[in-house]
Design a protein around this motif. Structure first.
Motif, PDB file in Angstrom:
ATOM      1  N   ASP B  81       0.816  -1.224   0.000  1.00 53.05           N
ATOM      2  CA  ASP B  81       0.000   0.000   0.000  1.00 53.05           C
ATOM      3  C   ASP B  81       0.845   1.268   0.000  1.00 53.05           C
ATOM      4  O   ASP B  81       0.447   2.293  -0.560  1.00 53.05           O
ATOM      5  N   LYS B  84       1.219   2.723  -3.389  1.00 53.22           N
ATOM      6  CA  LYS B  84       0.019   2.646  -4.234  1.00 53.22           C
ATOM      7  C   LYS B  84      -0.039   3.746  -5.287  1.00 53.22           C
ATOM      8  O   LYS B  84      -0.732   3.600  -6.297  1.00 53.22           O
ATOM      9  N   ASN B  85       0.697   4.839  -5.102  1.00 54.21           N
ATOM     10  CA  ASN B  85       0.702   5.897  -6.117  1.00 54.21           C
ATOM     11  C   ASN B  85       1.793   5.702  -7.182  1.00 54.21           C
ATOM     12  O   ASN B  85       1.966   6.538  -8.058  1.00 54.21           O
TER      13      ASN B  85
END
Lengths: 170, 153
Positions: B81, B84-85
């Motif tokens: 996570d 995640k970008n």
């Protein structure tokens, strides 16, 4: 010297299966440096303000500077000025720092080359070519007992850029 | 501002063939790469994965180039996570004979601006490639705890 103006322009990190004491000794002794630093001898007076000198295999003065920070086995910073006419006048001083940290059964050695002004990639290509070879060889020397034989000439793009600035190289 | 790009060069006393094997054989990578097995059939366009010792996949991407023992390229991104970008970024390895040595150059590029993954790989690669050099030259990888890399949270 005010080192706050210096910005890191080249950073190289390498992990070595060794101790901080042995890495420190290898970085600061002529006997070791001749084996991994293209045959050059490092002579250093380990105190703030002490002299830092590199001599070529024939004994000629190649690099000179002064110790800026010295924390045995942890951090060493010094100016590192190649003795080419006009170099320091045109490009300013070069500052080199070694940081040594334990990491598991190894030691993390981080070399940072800093300058007090922006310099283009052509000028910086000499250090970016040299440091990985020097420090790869230092790692081999400490881990296997044998340094690497790495032969290299200064990068053409650096020599051309220096010439343009009126800096003479041998 | 220029896009972030990570370049790392090291010189290893080995042969291009041995280095190629060390970079592409999952059993071998597990020994020096923080336990990661690389998994792929190594055809251009095929999937590329890093597999943890418990069998889960930590990183994934695609093979871009497989030209033994000269040039290897694949994309990957860590699947946690935290990243995640981020998108898969391209890692290219070039192996060049250099006297009795091999010069290994890694270029990792194509990161988004402000990439967290870039900051992660910048700390990871020097440890992985130092351990790779050790295992090829001495037979023993380095033992570096992942926490010692001081990754940002």
């Amino acid at each position: 010297m005010n080192i706050d103006r210096f910005k890191p322009l080249t950073v190289y990190t390498i992990y070595i299966a060794s101790t901080p004491e042995k890495v420190w000794e290898a970085l600061t002794s002529a006997e070791f440096s001749r084996k991994y630093f293209f045959g050059n001898a490092v002579e250093i007076d380990l105190r703030v303000g002490g002299a830092y000198i590199v001599r070529t295999p024939d004994g000629a003065l190649h690099i000179s500077g002064e110790v800026v920070e010295c924390v045995p086995y942890r951090k060493l910073s010094f100016t590192f000025n190649v003795n080419w006419p006009e170099l320091i006048e045109r490009l300013g001083a070069t500052l080199v720092s070694y940081e040594i940290e334990p990491a598991g059964n190894a030691v993390r050695l981080t070399m940072t080359e800093s300058h007090d002004r922006p310099l283009d990639d052509d000028i910086l290509s000499g250090g970016r070519q040299g440091w990985p070879a020097i420090l790869s060889s230092l790692k081999s020397l400490l881990e296997t007992g044998e340094a690497l034989t790495v032969k290299m000439a200064p990068p053409e793009r650096m020599l051309a850029a220096l010439k343009k600035l009126g800096i003479e190289t041998p | 501002m220029s896009k972030p790009e990570f370049v790392y060069v090291t010189y290893i006393e080995t042969t291009p063939e041995k280095l190629w094997h060390a970079l592409t054989d999952g059993d071998f990578t597990e020994r020096y790469w923080f336990g990661a097995r690389l998994r792929s059939d190594w055809k251009a366009g095929s999937s590329f994965e890093m597999v943890r010792s418990d069998g889960t996949v930590s990183d994934a991407g695609k093979v871009v180039e497989y030209d033994p023992p000269h040039r290897l390229a694949y994309t990957f991104v860590n699947l946690s996570d935290k990243y995640k970008n981020d998108f898969p970024a391209l890692a290219t390895f070039t192996l060049e004979p250099y006297g009795k040595l091999v010069k290994l150059t890694l270029t990792h590029e194509g990161f988004v601006e402000g990439s967290k993954f870039y900051s992660g790989i910048s700390k990871g690669w020097p440890a992985i490639l130092s351990s790779l050099k050790s295992i090829l030259e001495t037979g023993k990888p380095l033992e570096i705890p992942f926490e010692a890399l001081k990754m940002e949270a």
